[in-house]
Design a protein around this motif. Structure first.
Motif, PDB file in Angstrom:
ATOM      1  N   ARG A 144      35.609  39.685 -20.822  1.00  0.00           N
ATOM      2  CA  ARG A 144      35.513  40.972 -21.538  1.00  0.00           C
ATOM      3  C   ARG A 144      34.311  41.726 -20.979  1.00  0.00           C
ATOM      4  NH1 ARG A 144      35.635  38.486 -27.665  1.00  0.00           N
ATOM      5  NH2 ARG A 144      37.580  37.323 -27.451  1.00  0.00           N
ATOM      6  N   PRO A 145      34.214  43.009 -21.304  1.00  0.00           N
ATOM      7  CA  PRO A 145      33.056  43.769 -20.792  1.00  0.00           C
ATOM      8  C   PRO A 145      31.721  43.161 -21.233  1.00  0.00           C
ATOM      9  CG  PRO A 145      34.713  45.245 -21.722  1.00  0.00           C
ATOM     10  CD  PRO A 145      35.172  43.859 -22.037  1.00  0.00           C
ATOM     11  N   ASN A 146      31.695  42.490 -22.395  1.00  0.00           N
ATOM     12  CA  ASN A 146      30.429  41.928 -22.891  1.00  0.00           C
ATOM     13  C   ASN A 146      30.277  40.436 -22.574  1.00  0.00           C
ATOM     14  OD1 ASN A 146      32.514  41.307 -24.666  1.00  0.00           O
ATOM     15  ND2 ASN A 146      31.201  41.301 -26.479  1.00  0.00           N
ATOM     16  N   THR A 147      31.117  39.894 -21.657  1.00  0.00           N
ATOM     17  CA  THR A 147      30.984  38.473 -21.296  1.00  0.00           C
ATOM     18  C   THR A 147      29.721  38.282 -20.459  1.00  0.00           C
ATOM     19  OG1 THR A 147      33.389  38.288 -21.232  1.00  0.00           O
ATOM     20  CG2 THR A 147      32.120  36.490 -20.240  1.00  0.00           C
ATOM     21  N   LYS A 148      28.820  37.430 -20.955  1.00  0.00           N
ATOM     22  CA  LYS A 148      27.550  37.219 -20.251  1.00  0.00           C
ATOM     23  C   LYS A 148      27.484  35.845 -19.587  1.00  0.00           C
ATOM     24  CE  LYS A 148      25.854  41.174 -21.019  1.00  0.00           C
ATOM     25  NZ  LYS A 148      25.215  41.582 -22.272  1.00  0.00           N
ATOM     26  N   VAL A 149      28.277  34.883 -20.102  1.00  0.00           N
ATOM     27  CA  VAL A 149      28.168  33.512 -19.598  1.00  0.00           C
ATOM     28  C   VAL A 149      29.548  32.869 -19.493  1.00  0.00           C
ATOM     29  CG1 VAL A 149      27.326  31.175 -20.141  1.00  0.00           C
ATOM     30  CG2 VAL A 149      25.843  33.145 -20.571  1.00  0.00           C
ATOM     31  N   CYS A 150      29.767  32.144 -18.383  1.00  0.00           N
ATOM     32  CA  CYS A 150      30.891  31.211 -18.266  1.00  0.00           C
ATOM     33  C   CYS A 150      30.281  29.820 -18.177  1.00  0.00           C
ATOM     34  CB  CYS A 150      31.716  31.499 -17.016  1.00  0.00           C
ATOM     35  SG  CYS A 150      32.615  33.055 -17.125  1.00  0.00           S
ATOM     36  N   ALA A 162      38.480  18.494 -13.048  1.00  0.00           N
ATOM     37  CA  ALA A 162      37.528  19.281 -12.266  1.00  0.00           C
ATOM     38  C   ALA A 162      37.751  20.769 -12.531  1.00  0.00           C
ATOM     39  CB  ALA A 162      37.697  18.978 -10.784  1.00  0.00           C
ATOM     40  N   VAL A 163      36.665  21.513 -12.610  1.00  0.00           N
ATOM     41  CA  VAL A 163      36.736  22.973 -12.695  1.00  0.00           C
ATOM     42  C   VAL A 163      36.295  23.519 -11.337  1.00  0.00           C
ATOM     43  CG1 VAL A 163      35.837  25.028 -13.848  1.00  0.00           C
ATOM     44  CG2 VAL A 163      36.251  22.939 -15.172  1.00  0.00           C
ATOM     45  N   ASP A 164      37.008  24.503 -10.847  1.00  0.00           N
ATOM     46  CA  ASP A 164      36.724  25.100  -9.540  1.00  0.00           C
ATOM     47  C   ASP A 164      35.474  25.997  -9.668  1.00  0.00           C
ATOM     48  OD1 ASP A 164      36.655  26.678  -7.258  1.00  0.00           O
ATOM     49  OD2 ASP A 164      38.829  26.974  -7.183  1.00  0.00           O
ATOM     50  N   ILE A 165      34.330  25.485  -9.251  1.00  0.00           N
ATOM     51  CA  ILE A 165      33.065  26.199  -9.466  1.00  0.00           C
ATOM     52  C   ILE A 165      33.069  27.538  -8.728  1.00  0.00           C
ATOM     53  CG2 ILE A 165      30.558  26.125  -9.140  1.00  0.00           C
ATOM     54  CD1 ILE A 165      30.741  23.051  -9.375  1.00  0.00           C
ATOM     55  N   ALA A 166      33.469  27.524  -7.467  1.00  0.00           N
ATOM     56  CA  ALA A 166      33.480  28.770  -6.689  1.00  0.00           C
ATOM     57  C   ALA A 166      34.482  29.761  -7.271  1.00  0.00           C
ATOM     58  CB  ALA A 166      33.816  28.469  -5.223  1.00  0.00           C
ATOM     59  N   GLY A 167      35.611  29.248  -7.758  1.00  0.00           N
ATOM     60  CA  GLY A 167      36.643  30.108  -8.345  1.00  0.00           C
ATOM     61  C   GLY A 167      36.151  30.798  -9.604  1.00  0.00           C
ATOM     62  N   VAL A 168      35.537  30.022 -10.515  1.00  0.00           N
ATOM     63  CA  VAL A 168      35.025  30.623 -11.749  1.00  0.00           C
ATOM     64  C   VAL A 168      33.868  31.569 -11.424  1.00  0.00           C
ATOM     65  CG1 VAL A 168      33.949  30.164 -13.992  1.00  0.00           C
ATOM     66  CG2 VAL A 168      35.766  28.657 -13.158  1.00  0.00           C
ATOM     67  N   ALA A 169      33.037  31.191 -10.446  1.00  0.00           N
ATOM     68  CA  ALA A 169      31.894  32.047 -10.088  1.00  0.00           C
ATOM     69  C   ALA A 169      32.380  33.411  -9.585  1.00  0.00           C
ATOM     70  CB  ALA A 169      31.029  31.363  -9.038  1.00  0.00           C
ATOM     71  N   LYS A 174      32.193  39.031 -10.735  1.00  0.00           N
ATOM     72  CA  LYS A 174      32.863  40.333 -10.719  1.00  0.00           C
ATOM     73  C   LYS A 174      32.460  41.161 -11.948  1.00  0.00           C
ATOM     74  CE  LYS A 174      37.242  39.880 -11.013  1.00  0.00           C
ATOM     75  NZ  LYS A 174      38.550  39.286 -10.929  1.00  0.00           N
ATOM     76  N   SER A 175      32.261  40.454 -13.087  1.00  0.00           N
ATOM     77  CA  SER A 175      31.914  41.139 -14.346  1.00  0.00           C
ATOM     78  C   SER A 175      30.435  41.023 -14.664  1.00  0.00           C
ATOM     79  CB  SER A 175      32.703  40.541 -15.506  1.00  0.00           C
ATOM     80  OG  SER A 175      33.988  40.187 -15.134  1.00  0.00           O
TER      81      SER A 175
END
Ligand code: PLP
Length: 392
Positions: A144-150, A162-169, A174-175
């Motif tokens: 969302r526009p106010n998303t600050k942390v994943c 496993a979570v794709d670190i580069a993918g989530v990054a 982007k936001s």
């Protein structure tokens, strides 16, 4: 120090030697520091120099040695050590978030991490979305526009997803959101989360970094602006400081970390291969096995499959309990990353607070056991597990 390879950094990184020239790092078991004059005290409070301290809640020479050594290992600009892994998670999230912000987190989280994300943060006006961490489109859709942390753990506990670190990054950046990775299960030896795109990395040092079951500890790593800025401000005023004695244990733990986790991961792979297809087991989950559903991602972002194996024992809880109770070397305990091999039944211990629906959603069956592989002889471990499975 930057040019040294990992093992050299782990032995020599961050050393502060006193005028006595001690070989082993000193334990500065002091909470306070003395100034030669009132003017010197004033100067230190005005601006703290690189190797200056005023109070152990803010910093201490032994704690600083641990921070500098693990920062060197991780390739991070800075680190702040904490009293436990949870103080590190809490510090990182509360330093990054405020009322009105939004966090996206993987739903497969360590129980206490889930409590902070699901229960605590909303109390302070932070919006939360939990997603299947393995699904990049779910991360993308949750932004969302106010998303600050994943925020996520990879590998996850106890199903070793496993979570794709580069993918989530890529999605987060982007936001303009920060990526916070709890890298405990992967260890700093096998997975360089910062290099892969994470902004902040967290460890419970209680696990592999101590590795011998003695002390609680944690650490947050990231860039200097964040660590020496909002994170330090939050932690030094809220009291999550690591004790100098525990920092010393962790510092010495780092010296052997690479040797230990490589030996443990090699044994884990041997055991996982030997146990695959066992007629008492419905499933052997180990990220280093080709049968792991994310083997390609694991191979790309990790150097080895880690030190933990999960086994789905046929026959549910009763069979899993019979197996646990028959073990002679492997101990029933809920720690991990230890020199001693340790087994736990997540559904009735570490994850017992979760509802049946949550357990099912995370793939935590009644027969699932989590095995943290230690430093014992791998043949002895296989013999012990095999005889215990015969009893299942
Ligand atoms: C153990 C653990 C923590 C918490 O660490 P403590 O040192 O027990 O506070 C956080 N995250 C993960 C993945 C852990 O395994």
């Amino acid at each position: 120090m930057d040019k040294w390879n990992t093992r050299t950094k782990l032995v020599h990184g961050g050393v502060r030697r006193s005028q006595y020239g001690e070989l082993s790092e000193a334990i500065y078991l002091t909470q306070g520091f003395v100034y030669p004059s009132a003017e010197a005290a004033q100067a230190r409070f005005d601006a703290l120099g690189d190797d200056e301290f005023i109070y152990a809640r803010y910093g201490n020479p032994t704690v600083a040695m641990f921070e500098d050594r693990i920062a060197a290992l991780e390739g991070a600009e800075a680190a702040f050590a904490t009293a436990s892994g949870m103080a590190a998670v809490n510090g990182a999230l509360f330093a990054l978030l405020e009322a009105g912000d939004h966090i996206v987190a993987a739903k497969a989280l360590f129980g206490s991490c889930l409590f902070i994300v699901e229960t605590l943060l909303p109390r302070y006006g932070v919006e939360v979305t939990l997603v299947d961490g393995t699904d990049l489109s779910a991360w993308d859709a949750a932004m969302r526009p106010n998303t600050k942390v994943c925020f996520f753990e990879t590998l996850s506990n106890p199903t070793l997803e496993a979570v794709d670190i580069a993918g989530v990054a890529a999605i987060a950046h982007k936001s303009g959101a920060k990526v916070v990775v709890d890298n405990v299960f992967a260890t700093p030896i096998f997975q360089r989360a910062l290099t892969l795109g994470a902004d902040v990395v967290i460890y419970s040092a209680t696990k592999h970094i101590d590795g011998q079951g003695r002390c609680l500890g944690g650490v947050v790593l990231g860039d200097k602006d964040f660590i020496r800025g909002p994170l330090e401000m939050y932690l030094k005023h809220t009291g999550g400081a690591l004790s100098p004695f525990n920092a010393w244990v962790m510092l010495k733990g780092l010296e052997t970390l690479d040797l230990r986790v490589r030996a443990q991961a090699a044994s884990a792979l041997t055991l996982a291969k030997a146990l695959q297809g066992h007629d008492k087991l419905a499933k052997v989950i180990y990220p280093g096995l080709e049968s792991h559903p994310q083997h390609a991602l694991v191979s790309a972002q990790m150097e080895a499959g880690g030190t933990v194996i999960s086994l789905e024992v046929k026959g549910g809880k009763a069979a899993a309990f019979r197996m646990l109770n028959a073990l002679k070397i492997v101990l029933i305990s809920n720690n991990l990353g230890d020199a001693k091999s340790i087994i736990t039944h997540p559904a009735t211990t570490t994850h017992s607070r979760l509802s049946e629906a949550q357990l099912a959603g995370l793939g935590i069956g009644e027969g699932l056991v989590r095995l943290s592989v230690g430093l014992e002889d791998v043949g002895d471990l296989l013999a012990d597990i095999s005889q215990a499975l015969d009893c299942a």
